[in-house]
Design a protein around this motif. Structure first.
Motif, PDB file in Angstrom:
ATOM      1  N   GLU A   1       0.862  -1.191   0.000  1.00 22.51           N
ATOM      2  CA  GLU A   1       0.000   0.000   0.000  1.00 22.51           C
ATOM      3  C   GLU A   1       0.892   1.232   0.000  1.00 22.51           C
ATOM      4  OE1 GLU A   1      -3.753  -1.335   2.871  1.00 22.51           O
ATOM      5  OE2 GLU A   1      -2.374   0.244   3.489  1.00 22.51           O
ATOM      6  N   TYR A   2       0.436   2.322  -0.664  1.00 21.36           N
ATOM      7  CA  TYR A   2       1.173   3.589  -0.616  1.00 21.36           C
ATOM      8  C   TYR A   2       0.250   4.624   0.006  1.00 21.36           C
ATOM      9  CZ  TYR A   2       4.055   1.093  -3.964  1.00 21.36           C
ATOM     10  OH  TYR A   2       4.845   0.161  -4.565  1.00 21.36           O
ATOM     11  N   ALA A   3       0.618   5.153   1.164  1.00 26.14           N
ATOM     12  CA  ALA A   3      -0.235   6.159   1.822  1.00 26.14           C
ATOM     13  C   ALA A   3       0.584   6.939   2.835  1.00 26.14           C
ATOM     14  CB  ALA A   3      -1.401   5.456   2.534  1.00 26.14           C
ATOM     15  N   ASP A   4       0.235   8.220   3.020  1.00 25.94           N
ATOM     16  CA  ASP A   4       0.890   9.084   4.020  1.00 25.94           C
ATOM     17  C   ASP A   4       2.416   9.102   3.839  1.00 25.94           C
ATOM     18  OD1 ASP A   4      -1.691   9.284   5.095  1.00 25.94           O
ATOM     19  OD2 ASP A   4      -1.353   7.543   6.406  1.00 25.94           O
ATOM     20  N   SER A   5       2.887   9.191   2.625  1.00 19.33           N
ATOM     21  CA  SER A   5       4.330   9.223   2.326  1.00 19.33           C
ATOM     22  C   SER A   5       5.062   7.967   2.805  1.00 19.33           C
ATOM     23  CB  SER A   5       4.999  10.447   2.979  1.00 19.33           C
ATOM     24  OG  SER A   5       4.353  11.610   2.596  1.00 19.33           O
ATOM     25  N   LYS A   6       4.301   6.890   2.998  1.00 22.04           N
ATOM     26  CA  LYS A   6       4.929   5.644   3.449  1.00 22.04           C
ATOM     27  C   LYS A   6       4.592   4.502   2.493  1.00 22.04           C
ATOM     28  CE  LYS A   6       4.769   6.635   8.387  1.00 22.04           C
ATOM     29  NZ  LYS A   6       4.106   6.335   9.652  1.00 22.04           N
ATOM     30  N   VAL A   7       5.476   3.517   2.499  1.00 23.53           N
ATOM     31  CA  VAL A   7       5.196   2.275   1.797  1.00 23.53           C
ATOM     32  C   VAL A   7       4.835   1.237   2.854  1.00 23.53           C
ATOM     33  CG1 VAL A   7       6.107   0.520   0.239  1.00 23.53           C
ATOM     34  CG2 VAL A   7       6.962   2.863   0.092  1.00 23.53           C
ATOM     35  N   ARG A   8       3.655   0.667   2.769  1.00 24.88           N
ATOM     36  CA  ARG A   8       3.264  -0.392   3.717  1.00 24.88           C
ATOM     37  C   ARG A   8       3.286  -1.733   2.978  1.00 24.88           C
ATOM     38  NH1 ARG A   8      -0.180   3.604   5.742  1.00 24.88           N
ATOM     39  NH2 ARG A   8       0.308   4.092   7.903  1.00 24.88           N
ATOM     40  N   ILE A   9       4.128  -2.626   3.454  1.00 27.47           N
ATOM     41  CA  ILE A   9       4.280  -3.923   2.788  1.00 27.47           C
ATOM     42  C   ILE A   9       3.766  -5.019   3.716  1.00 27.47           C
ATOM     43  CG2 ILE A   9       5.935  -5.519   1.748  1.00 27.47           C
ATOM     44  CD1 ILE A   9       7.765  -3.080   1.276  1.00 27.47           C
ATOM     45  N   TYR A  10       2.810  -5.777   3.233  1.00 26.03           N
ATOM     46  CA  TYR A  10       2.215  -6.860   4.040  1.00 26.03           C
ATOM     47  C   TYR A  10       3.016  -8.143   3.819  1.00 26.03           C
ATOM     48  CZ  TYR A  10      -1.698  -3.770   5.021  1.00 26.03           C
ATOM     49  OH  TYR A  10      -2.455  -2.712   5.460  1.00 26.03           O
ATOM     50  N   ILE A  11       3.461  -8.737   4.914  1.00 34.00           N
ATOM     51  CA  ILE A  11       4.261  -9.961   4.811  1.00 34.00           C
ATOM     52  C   ILE A  11       3.839 -10.950   5.909  1.00 34.00           C
ATOM     53  CG2 ILE A  11       6.310  -8.869   3.806  1.00 34.00           C
ATOM     54  CD1 ILE A  11       7.565  -8.858   6.610  1.00 34.00           C
ATOM     55  N   GLU A  12       4.205 -12.209   5.722  1.00 34.54           N
ATOM     56  CA  GLU A  12       4.011 -13.212   6.780  1.00 34.54           C
ATOM     57  C   GLU A  12       5.128 -14.243   6.677  1.00 34.54           C
ATOM     58  OE1 GLU A  12       0.171 -14.948   6.013  1.00 34.54           O
ATOM     59  OE2 GLU A  12       0.997 -16.406   4.598  1.00 34.54           O
ATOM     60  N   GLN A  13       5.401 -14.889   7.788  1.00 36.37           N
ATOM     61  CA  GLN A  13       6.462 -15.903   7.790  1.00 36.37           C
ATOM     62  C   GLN A  13       6.043 -17.089   6.914  1.00 36.37           C
ATOM     63  OE1 GLN A  13       9.477 -18.085  10.958  1.00 36.37           O
ATOM     64  NE2 GLN A  13       7.810 -16.897  11.743  1.00 36.37           N
ATOM     65  N   LYS A  14       6.995 -17.653   6.168  1.00 39.13           N
ATOM     66  CA  LYS A  14       6.692 -18.791   5.300  1.00 39.13           C
ATOM     67  C   LYS A  14       6.134 -19.938   6.143  1.00 39.13           C
ATOM     68  CE  LYS A  14      10.331 -17.503   2.085  1.00 39.13           C
ATOM     69  NZ  LYS A  14      11.745 -17.674   1.720  1.00 39.13           N
ATOM     70  N   GLU A  15       5.038 -20.556   5.661  1.00 39.29           N
ATOM     71  CA  GLU A  15       4.311 -21.552   6.470  1.00 39.29           C
ATOM     72  C   GLU A  15       5.171 -22.761   6.852  1.00 39.29           C
ATOM     73  OE1 GLU A  15       0.468 -22.661   5.047  1.00 39.29           O
ATOM     74  OE2 GLU A  15      -0.165 -20.569   4.885  1.00 39.29           O
ATOM     75  N   ASP A  16       6.066 -23.157   5.944  1.00 43.46           N
ATOM     76  CA  ASP A  16       6.864 -24.346   6.264  1.00 43.46           C
ATOM     77  C   ASP A  16       7.897 -24.074   7.363  1.00 43.46           C
ATOM     78  OD1 ASP A  16       8.205 -22.658   4.562  1.00 43.46           O
ATOM     79  OD2 ASP A  16       9.323 -24.257   3.562  1.00 43.46           O
ATOM     80  N   LEU A  17       8.072 -22.789   7.755  1.00 49.06           N
ATOM     81  CA  LEU A  17       9.013 -22.460   8.834  1.00 49.06           C
ATOM     82  C   LEU A  17       8.325 -22.346  10.191  1.00 49.06           C
ATOM     83  CD1 LEU A  17      11.203 -19.726   7.073  1.00 49.06           C
ATOM     84  CD2 LEU A  17      11.736 -22.150   7.410  1.00 49.06           C
ATOM     85  N   LEU A  18       6.981 -22.354  10.184  1.00 52.32           N
ATOM     86  CA  LEU A  18       6.260 -22.218  11.456  1.00 52.32           C
ATOM     87  C   LEU A  18       6.532 -23.424  12.348  1.00 52.32           C
ATOM     88  CD1 LEU A  18       2.790 -20.848  10.296  1.00 52.32           C
ATOM     89  CD2 LEU A  18       4.648 -19.599  11.413  1.00 52.32           C
ATOM     90  N   LYS A  19       6.861 -23.139  13.613  1.00 49.71           N
ATOM     91  CA  LYS A  19       7.137 -24.247  14.530  1.00 49.71           C
ATOM     92  C   LYS A  19       6.889 -23.813  15.968  1.00 49.71           C
ATOM     93  CE  LYS A  19      12.070 -23.237  14.684  1.00 49.71           C
ATOM     94  NZ  LYS A  19      13.410 -23.710  14.400  1.00 49.71           N
ATOM     95  N   CYS A  20       6.787 -24.790  16.847  1.00 50.49           N
ATOM     96  CA  CYS A  20       6.580 -24.530  18.274  1.00 50.49           C
ATOM     97  C   CYS A  20       7.844 -23.888  18.854  1.00 50.49           C
ATOM     98  CB  CYS A  20       6.285 -25.855  18.972  1.00 50.49           C
ATOM     99  SG  CYS A  20       6.304 -25.765  20.766  1.00 50.49           S
ATOM    100  N   VAL A  21       7.681 -22.782  19.587  1.00 52.21           N
ATOM    101  CA  VAL A  21       8.866 -22.118  20.138  1.00 52.21           C
ATOM    102  C   VAL A  21       9.463 -22.899  21.312  1.00 52.21           C
ATOM    103  CG1 VAL A  21       8.231 -19.777  19.406  1.00 52.21           C
ATOM    104  CG2 VAL A  21       7.434 -20.626  21.613  1.00 52.21           C
ATOM    105  N   ASP A  22       8.675 -23.835  21.895  1.00 55.63           N
ATOM    106  CA  ASP A  22       9.195 -24.613  23.028  1.00 55.63           C
ATOM    107  C   ASP A  22       9.960 -25.861  22.581  1.00 55.63           C
ATOM    108  OD1 ASP A  22       8.246 -22.809  24.780  1.00 55.63           O
ATOM    109  OD2 ASP A  22       6.737 -24.098  25.721  1.00 55.63           O
ATOM    110  N   CYS A  23       9.321 -26.700  21.722  1.00 51.50           N
ATOM    111  CA  CYS A  23       9.960 -27.972  21.372  1.00 51.50           C
ATOM    112  C   CYS A  23      10.467 -28.024  19.928  1.00 51.50           C
ATOM    113  CB  CYS A  23       9.013 -29.138  21.643  1.00 51.50           C
ATOM    114  SG  CYS A  23       7.650 -29.251  20.459  1.00 51.50           S
ATOM    115  N   GLY A  24      10.125 -27.022  19.134  1.00 48.48           N
ATOM    116  CA  GLY A  24      10.610 -26.975  17.752  1.00 48.48           C
ATOM    117  C   GLY A  24       9.804 -27.806  16.783  1.00 48.48           C
TER     118      GLY A  24
END
Ligand SMILES: [Zn+2]
Length: 280
Positions: A21-44
């Motif tokens: 998005e381009y608004a208020d003199s800023k560039v807003r870029i929507y991102i998310e972590q790649k799904e295959d990298l999602l993991k439990c922060v406790d046990c991995g």
């Protein structure tokens, strides 16, 4: 924008580009972590289920004259193996609650030797305190892990700061500060003893003032090192002895000798030598 461009310009390796998005003199870029990298922060474990989604604004490195903000999707995950219910890790930021990327941190540290804190803050669209905080954390990290392995000659001295004494240990070959302890005497060196033991360095000489506390410390913890007394303290001691001798000599001298001695000054070593020659 491609994932490759995200990585090469903003250091975001683990993320997938969604939209811009381009608004208020800023560039807003929507991102998310790649799904295959999602993991439990406790046990991995990657065997996780989505519980909740939220978005956080993360400041990135500007693109041209535009401030860049990443609208980062953050997911809460339930682990199907260990049962943990926690937010996914955010590898692109330097600490859990940070609102700027690691790439911003690198940029701040690269620009600071050439620009003031205010200029860096204005250029990157950061608060002055954020830039100051980034630099402070970097310096704390850098100087908390000083390696002693190759240190051979150290100097120990105490300094009055106005609030009290601090004890400073320096590498006399490189000039680096190796340790700063609160107070004075051997107790102020406890942290340095721990560093010495873990480094297994071989200190050959230690320069000290004439106080007995540091000599006793050096004899206990650096028994193989040669103790050298700082020449500044030796000269100071010699000067006070010489002044006492001068006063005694003046007191014992007859009138003619007093007249001759009064013409002599005591400000420099050369003058003191001249005065000694006159007396002798
Ligand atoms: Zn788990």
């Amino acid at each position: 924008m491609s994932n490759s461009l995200l990585y090469h310009t903003q250091g975001l390796r683990e993320y997938k580009y969604l939209s811009t998005e381009y608004a208020d003199s800023k560039v807003r870029i929507y991102i998310e972590q790649k799904e295959d990298l999602l993991k439990c922060v406790d046990c991995g474990s990657h065997n996780v289920s989505l519980v909740k989604i939220k978005t956080r604004e993360i400041k990135g490195v500007p693109m041209g004259t535009k401030q860049t903000v990443f609208m980062l999707t953050i997911r809460r995950l339930r682990c199907n193996d260990c049962g943990a219910d926690k937010q996914e890790a955010i590898p692109c930021i330097p600490s859990e609650k940070a609102r700027y990327t690691k790439a911003i941190v690198r940029t701040v540290l690269e620009l600071r030797p050439k620009m003031s804190i205010t200029d860096v803050a204005d250029f990157l669209g950061l608060h002055w305190g954020t830039v100051k905080d980034i630099e402070k954390k970097y310096l704390q990290k850098k100087f908390s892990k000083i390696k002693l392995k190759h240190v051979k000659i150290i100097g120990i001295d105490e300094l009055h700061t106005g609030d009290g004494f601090i004890t400073i240990v320096r590498d006399l070959e490189s000039g680096s500060v190796l340790h700063v302890g609160e107070g004075k005497g051997g107790n102020a060196l406890d942290g340095f003893v721990r560093k010495l033991r873990s480094s297994k360095c071989k200190i050959k000489a230690v320069s000290l003032d004439l106080g007995p506390a540091y000599s006793a410390w050096a004899e206990k913890y650096l028994p193989e090192a040669r103790i050298v007394y700082d020449h500044f303290h030796l000269i100071k001691l010699m000067n006070s002895k010489l002044d006492a001798l001068r006063r005694k000599t003046m007191g014992d001298a007859d009138e003619e000798m007093k007249k001759r001695l009064k013409k002599k000054d005591f400000c420099s070593s050369k003058m003191k030598k001249t005065w000694m020659m006159t007396v002798l």
